[in-house]
Design a protein around this motif. Structure first.
Motif, PDB file in Angstrom:
ATOM      1  N   TYR A 194       0.839  -1.205   0.000  1.00 12.64           N
ATOM      2  CA  TYR A 194       0.000   0.000   0.000  1.00 12.64           C
ATOM      3  C   TYR A 194       0.872   1.254   0.000  1.00 12.64           C
ATOM      4  CZ  TYR A 194      -3.138   3.666   1.550  1.00 12.64           C
ATOM      5  OH  TYR A 194      -3.829   4.839   1.639  1.00 12.64           O
ATOM      6  N   ALA A 195       1.948   1.236   0.787  1.00  6.56           N
ATOM      7  CA  ALA A 195       2.846   2.391   0.821  1.00  6.56           C
ATOM      8  C   ALA A 195       3.387   2.704  -0.572  1.00  6.56           C
ATOM      9  CB  ALA A 195       3.984   2.124   1.801  1.00  6.56           C
ATOM     10  N   LEU A 196       3.787   1.664  -1.300  1.00  5.81           N
ATOM     11  CA  LEU A 196       4.310   1.881  -2.650  1.00  5.81           C
ATOM     12  C   LEU A 196       3.216   2.335  -3.607  1.00  5.81           C
ATOM     13  CD1 LEU A 196       6.717  -1.179  -2.851  1.00  5.81           C
ATOM     14  CD2 LEU A 196       7.381   1.230  -2.882  1.00  5.81           C
ATOM     15  N   LEU A 197       2.003   1.851  -3.399  1.00  6.61           N
ATOM     16  CA  LEU A 197       0.901   2.279  -4.264  1.00  6.61           C
ATOM     17  C   LEU A 197       0.604   3.772  -4.109  1.00  6.61           C
ATOM     18  CD1 LEU A 197      -1.620  -0.703  -4.019  1.00  6.61           C
ATOM     19  CD2 LEU A 197      -0.245  -0.020  -6.001  1.00  6.61           C
ATOM     20  N   THR A 198       0.924   4.337  -2.942  1.00  2.87           N
ATOM     21  CA  THR A 198       0.719   5.786  -2.784  1.00  2.87           C
ATOM     22  C   THR A 198       1.660   6.580  -3.675  1.00  2.87           C
ATOM     23  OG1 THR A 198       2.286   5.966  -0.924  1.00  2.87           O
ATOM     24  CG2 THR A 198      -0.032   5.489  -0.401  1.00  2.87           C
ATOM     25  N   LYS A 199       2.759   5.954  -4.087  1.00  2.00           N
ATOM     26  CA  LYS A 199       3.646   6.614  -5.054  1.00  2.00           C
ATOM     27  C   LYS A 199       3.264   6.260  -6.487  1.00  2.00           C
ATOM     28  CE  LYS A 199       7.956   7.539  -4.158  1.00  2.00           C
ATOM     29  NZ  LYS A 199       7.925   8.887  -3.612  1.00  2.00           N
ATOM     30  N   VAL A 200       2.717   5.063  -6.672  1.00  2.00           N
ATOM     31  CA  VAL A 200       2.306   4.658  -8.022  1.00  2.00           C
ATOM     32  C   VAL A 200       1.052   5.413  -8.458  1.00  2.00           C
ATOM     33  CG1 VAL A 200       1.529   2.714  -9.441  1.00  2.00           C
ATOM     34  CG2 VAL A 200       3.364   2.381  -7.764  1.00  2.00           C
ATOM     35  N   PHE A 201       0.110   5.568  -7.539  1.00  2.00           N
ATOM     36  CA  PHE A 201      -1.143   6.282  -7.830  1.00  2.00           C
ATOM     37  C   PHE A 201      -1.348   7.425  -6.839  1.00  2.00           C
ATOM     38  CE2 PHE A 201      -1.900   1.772  -9.015  1.00  2.00           C
ATOM     39  CZ  PHE A 201      -2.015   1.938 -10.396  1.00  2.00           C
ATOM     40  N   PRO A 202      -0.496   8.420  -6.865  1.00  2.00           N
ATOM     41  CA  PRO A 202      -0.596   9.500  -5.864  1.00  2.00           C
ATOM     42  C   PRO A 202      -1.885  10.291  -5.968  1.00  2.00           C
ATOM     43  CG  PRO A 202       0.927  10.110  -7.617  1.00  2.00           C
ATOM     44  CD  PRO A 202       0.589   8.666  -7.833  1.00  2.00           C
ATOM     45  N   GLY A 203      -2.430  10.431  -7.157  1.00  2.00           N
ATOM     46  CA  GLY A 203      -3.648  11.205  -7.309  1.00  2.00           C
ATOM     47  C   GLY A 203      -4.818  10.606  -6.562  1.00  2.00           C
ATOM     48  N   SER A 204      -4.876   9.282  -6.479  1.00  2.00           N
ATOM     49  CA  SER A 204      -5.985   8.610  -5.811  1.00  2.00           C
ATOM     50  C   SER A 204      -5.715   8.354  -4.334  1.00  2.00           C
ATOM     51  CB  SER A 204      -6.281   7.275  -6.505  1.00  2.00           C
ATOM     52  OG  SER A 204      -6.600   7.467  -7.872  1.00  2.00           O
ATOM     53  N   LEU A 205      -4.459   8.071  -3.993  1.00  2.00           N
ATOM     54  CA  LEU A 205      -4.156   7.624  -2.635  1.00  2.00           C
ATOM     55  C   LEU A 205      -3.449   8.656  -1.773  1.00  2.00           C
ATOM     56  CD1 LEU A 205      -2.955   3.977  -3.442  1.00  2.00           C
ATOM     57  CD2 LEU A 205      -5.212   4.730  -2.687  1.00  2.00           C
ATOM     58  N   ASN A 206      -2.726   9.590  -2.386  1.00  4.80           N
ATOM     59  CA  ASN A 206      -1.930  10.519  -1.574  1.00  4.80           C
ATOM     60  C   ASN A 206      -1.688  11.827  -2.326  1.00  4.80           C
ATOM     61  OD1 ASN A 206      -0.569  11.231   0.720  1.00  4.80           O
ATOM     62  ND2 ASN A 206       1.295  10.100   0.251  1.00  4.80           N
ATOM     63  N   PRO A 207      -2.743  12.550  -2.687  1.00  6.96           N
ATOM     64  CA  PRO A 207      -2.561  13.729  -3.542  1.00  6.96           C
ATOM     65  C   PRO A 207      -1.859  14.892  -2.864  1.00  6.96           C
ATOM     66  CG  PRO A 207      -4.839  13.558  -2.818  1.00  6.96           C
ATOM     67  CD  PRO A 207      -4.159  12.298  -2.393  1.00  6.96           C
ATOM     68  N   ASP A 208      -1.916  14.989  -1.534  1.00  3.49           N
ATOM     69  CA  ASP A 208      -1.367  16.155  -0.833  1.00  3.49           C
ATOM     70  C   ASP A 208       0.034  15.926  -0.285  1.00  3.49           C
ATOM     71  OD1 ASP A 208      -3.796  17.516  -1.245  1.00  3.49           O
ATOM     72  OD2 ASP A 208      -4.684  16.537   0.521  1.00  3.49           O
ATOM     73  N   GLU A 209       0.652  14.813  -0.628  1.00  6.13           N
ATOM     74  CA  GLU A 209       1.987  14.515  -0.115  1.00  6.13           C
ATOM     75  C   GLU A 209       3.008  15.528  -0.634  1.00  6.13           C
ATOM     76  OE1 GLU A 209       4.228  13.679   2.084  1.00  6.13           O
ATOM     77  OE2 GLU A 209       3.502  11.603   2.084  1.00  6.13           O
ATOM     78  N   ILE A 210       3.862  16.015   0.270  1.00 11.89           N
ATOM     79  CA  ILE A 210       4.914  16.959  -0.130  1.00 11.89           C
ATOM     80  C   ILE A 210       6.295  16.323  -0.059  1.00 11.89           C
ATOM     81  CG2 ILE A 210       3.563  18.966   0.561  1.00 11.89           C
ATOM     82  CD1 ILE A 210       5.282  19.113   3.095  1.00 11.89           C
ATOM     83  N   TYR A 211       6.406  15.189   0.629  1.00 14.19           N
ATOM     84  CA  TYR A 211       7.709  14.545   0.789  1.00 14.19           C
ATOM     85  C   TYR A 211       7.867  13.396  -0.200  1.00 14.19           C
ATOM     86  CZ  TYR A 211       7.980  17.065   5.218  1.00 14.19           C
ATOM     87  OH  TYR A 211       8.001  18.038   6.175  1.00 14.19           O
TER      88      TYR A 211
END
Length: 681
Positions: free
Chosen positions: A154-171
């Motif tokens: 799941y952690a890696l998927l937040t980088k693969v699909f940032p728009g759906s899982l983690n759009p506000d990430e700055i790091y």
């Protein structure tokens, strides 16, 4: 047809009876994996009271039920293995709870006592499980792998699909679902030894064993993209222990080398991609690079699966000869020996030379005034410096001032501002030893060391590193117990250099394994099943003891629920005040304070409600009570000072803010309040 063939035939009666038992192992593995993953995903980083309370409630209740079942129907050996470990863990809970009476922040100490109590319940659950299902040790190890792969995937998927899982990430550093990168790294590292076991074991289905290769490769990518040096160190120590004691070294090397090579290639490719390794990148660029990362991950998983199947098939078809294994072992040892030689050579050829490089590295590692400029980039994986020296130094100063009992559980964050040399707000000392010395003093540290010694003695005896079983054969279960030990060592090493024991997903996984190890006893001593109906009629005390276990679990769950219950009541009170229902708000805040009389946050809320209704004296009284309850907390003095300043009582504000500045000299908010109260701003 022979009786053996008949029992294996699924069409026979015996075969139909055997099938559920065969299916029980994968079902148990899925159950362990699902529970551990759910705890990690729900508990998050361990800093939000609501999610942590849910996890603690579930753990307390389930542990009580398992304990009751183990008392009534569990297996038995000649003695209750793990009893001393559980006794000392109970003593640590008692010390943590007792610290409420001397804590600088009693409400925080209550929260930490609840957390420690849930960790005790986790270890108790491990002991109960091994007595109920001693043959399911492989399911526990498989569950560790499944949970880690699920969370890190799941952690890696937040980088693969940032728009759906983690759009506000700055790091760029991988930190979800915990909100903390080193917790992600530890989740990946903890399953490293379990993957070695899965890929190297001689038992089990070959296709399932081959899954260890892609699993470990994915974990390597997650660990490296989290830039977690502590997790890398912990993984190295855990794997070194596994290779040192488990006689499946060449099989393990094949898993480790293949997975690390492929996982490293993907991670280093990601390091070279600016959208994947740079902070503050636009979402569109992150999404584009993330899709490329997804393709690379799928390709890596496919390659590693094929490699795992191929290696497994080749070794099964033609096992290497003794001479080939010996030569391969020598080659591995030579390669390992060349690593420090290459490192020393690189340091010697650097601009500082060998001596200068070692001296500079030691200074960067231990000087509390150095290394404030370590950045969140892939370069930190090779950097020696850290800000931990600063946090540790401050924790040791706190411990020196309160040697015997410390400042109370969870008190480090409250007292640290008096000693800090920066303006950072840090909640943990980033190390179990220094945090315990600061919070619980010599008493807490002594109990912790005794607990560690008792658990190590129990765990190493279970593995057969000492005692009568040390010369016994390396059965499949003994290898599994050694793997559980390695998993726990990974967690222990990482807890020495970070605060991830506060993260439920990390801690519960390791403590469940620790409880299983302590409760198993020597693997050459079988755990015999009890016949519950006949036994309980002959020994009714077991029913009574089981009911006590359930009652204790209910009380523990109720105790854990109270702080969150008070928070919910306080939030409702503020909502009522915003709706101008002040009588209702007062009733709700009074209920919240009865539930948790230790919380100064509720007194802050009470002051806000009274002031909104025009009762200045009532608001002031609530804040003065907060100061009386926590006089060593700069936040209570600052809240009173700001209240007095807003009422135009500058002398009173100046007096209060002086105490706040004594306790937190670098607080910008307190300095601003002081300047206003003194007429300088």
């Amino acid at each position: 047809m022979s009786s053996h063939a008949a029992s294996a035939d699924p069409r026979s009666f015996a075969g139909r009876l055997a099938l559920p038992r065969v299916a029980a192992e994968p079902l148990a593995t899925l159950a362990f994996g699902a529970v551990l993953a759910a705890i990690a995903l729900e508990g998050g980083g361990g800093l939000q009271l609501g999610p942590v309370t849910k996890v603690e409630l579930a753990i307390d209740v389930v542990a009580g039920a398992l304990t009751a079942a183990a008392i009534v129907a569990g297996g038995h050996t000649r003695r209750l293995w793990g009893a001393l470990t559980l006794t000392l863990m109970t003593l640590l809970v008692a010390v943590t709870a007792a610290s409420i009476t001397w804590a600088v922040e009693p409400s925080g100490a209550w929260v930490e006592a609840n957390r420690t109590l849930s960790y005790l319940a986790t270890m108790v659950a491990g002991v109960a499980l091994v007595r109920l299902f001693p043959q399911r040790w492989s399911s526990l190890l498989g569950g560790v792998v499944l949970a880690s792969v699920a969370v890190c995937g799941y952690a890696l998927l937040t980088k693969v699909f940032p728009g759906s899982l983690n759009p506000d990430e700055i790091y760029a550093r991988l930190r979800e679902p915990f909100g903390y990168w080193n917790a992600v790294g530890l989740m990946a590292a903890a399953a490293g030894p379990a993957c070695l076991w899965l890929g190297a074991r001689r038992s089990g289905h070959a296709a399932v064993s081959a899954l260890a290769y892609p699993a470990l490769g994915l974990l390597f990518v997650a660990l490296l993209l989290a830039y977690s040096r502590g997790a890398l160190l912990a993984l190295a120590v855990g794997c070194a222990l596994w290779f040192a004691i488990v006689p499946l070294r060449l099989r393990g090397v094949a898993v480790l080398a293949t997975s690390a090579f492929c996982g490293g290639l993907v991670a280093f490719w990601a390091f070279a991609s600016n959208p994947l390794s740079t902070d503050n990148v636009a979402l569109a660029d992150r999404a584009s690079a993330g899709h490329e990362l997804g393709i690379a991950l799928v390709a890596m998983l496919a390659v590693l699966l094929v490699a795992g199947l191929g290696i497994g098939f080749a070794s099964a078809q033609r096992a290497p000869s003794l001479e080939a294994r010996r030569q391969a072992g020598v080659l591995v040892l030579v390669v390992l020996a060349l690593v420090p030689v290459a490192l020393v050579g690189a340091l010697a050829l650097s601009s500082r030379g060998l001596g200068g490089s070692l001296s500079n590295g030691w200074t960067n590692l231990t000087d509390p005034h150095a290394n404030g400029n370590i950045t969140n980039s892939p370069d930190r994986l090779t950097a020696v410096g850290s800000v931990r020296a600063r946090y540790w130094n401050e924790a040791l100063k706190i411990a020196k001032a309160q040697k015997a009992l410390g400042v109370g559980a969870g008190g480090y964050a409250t007292v640290r501002p008096r000693y800090r040399t920066d303006t950072l707000d840090v909640r943990h000392a980033h190390g179990y030893v220094v945090q315990t010395l600061a919070d619980l003093g010599a008493l807490g540290m002594g109990v912790s060391l005794a607990l560690l010694a008792a658990w190590l003695a129990a765990a190493t005896r279970t593995v057969g590193l000492w005692g009568p079983g040390r010369h016994g054969p390396w059965t499949a279960e003994r290898v599994g117990m050694a793997t559980l030990l390695s998993v726990c060592v990974v967690f222990g090493v990482h807890s020495f250099v970070d605060w991830t024991w506060f993260v439920p997903g990390n801690a519960v996984l390791a403590l469940l394994c620790a409880g299983w190890l302590a409760g198993r006893g020597p693997t050459d001593e079988p755990i015999e099943r009890l016949r519950a109906p006949r036994l309980t009629m002959r020994e009714p005390w077991r029913i009574g003891l089981a009911l006590v276990a359930v009652a204790v679990a209910v009380v523990a769950a109720w105790t854990s629920w109270q702080p969150q219950r008070a928070v919910a009541e306080g939030s409702d009170a503020l909502g009522s005040a915003e709706a101008l229902h002040f009588d209702q708000a007062r009733a709700q805040i009074a209920r919240a304070e009865r539930i948790n009389p230790l919380s100064v946050d509720l007194l802050f809320q009470q002051a806000a409600i009274e002031r909104a209704d025009g009762d200045t004296a009532g608001g002031r009284g609530a804040l003065q009570e907060a100061v009386r309850n926590e006089p060593a907390n700069p936040a209570t003095w600052l809240a009173l000072a700001e209240f007095e300043l807003s009422e135009g009582r500058k002398p009173q504000a100046l007096s209060a803010v002086g105490s706040a500045l004594y306790l937190d000299p670098r607080s910008q908010e307190a300095i601003s309040t002081y300047l206003q109260a003194s007429g300088r701003q």
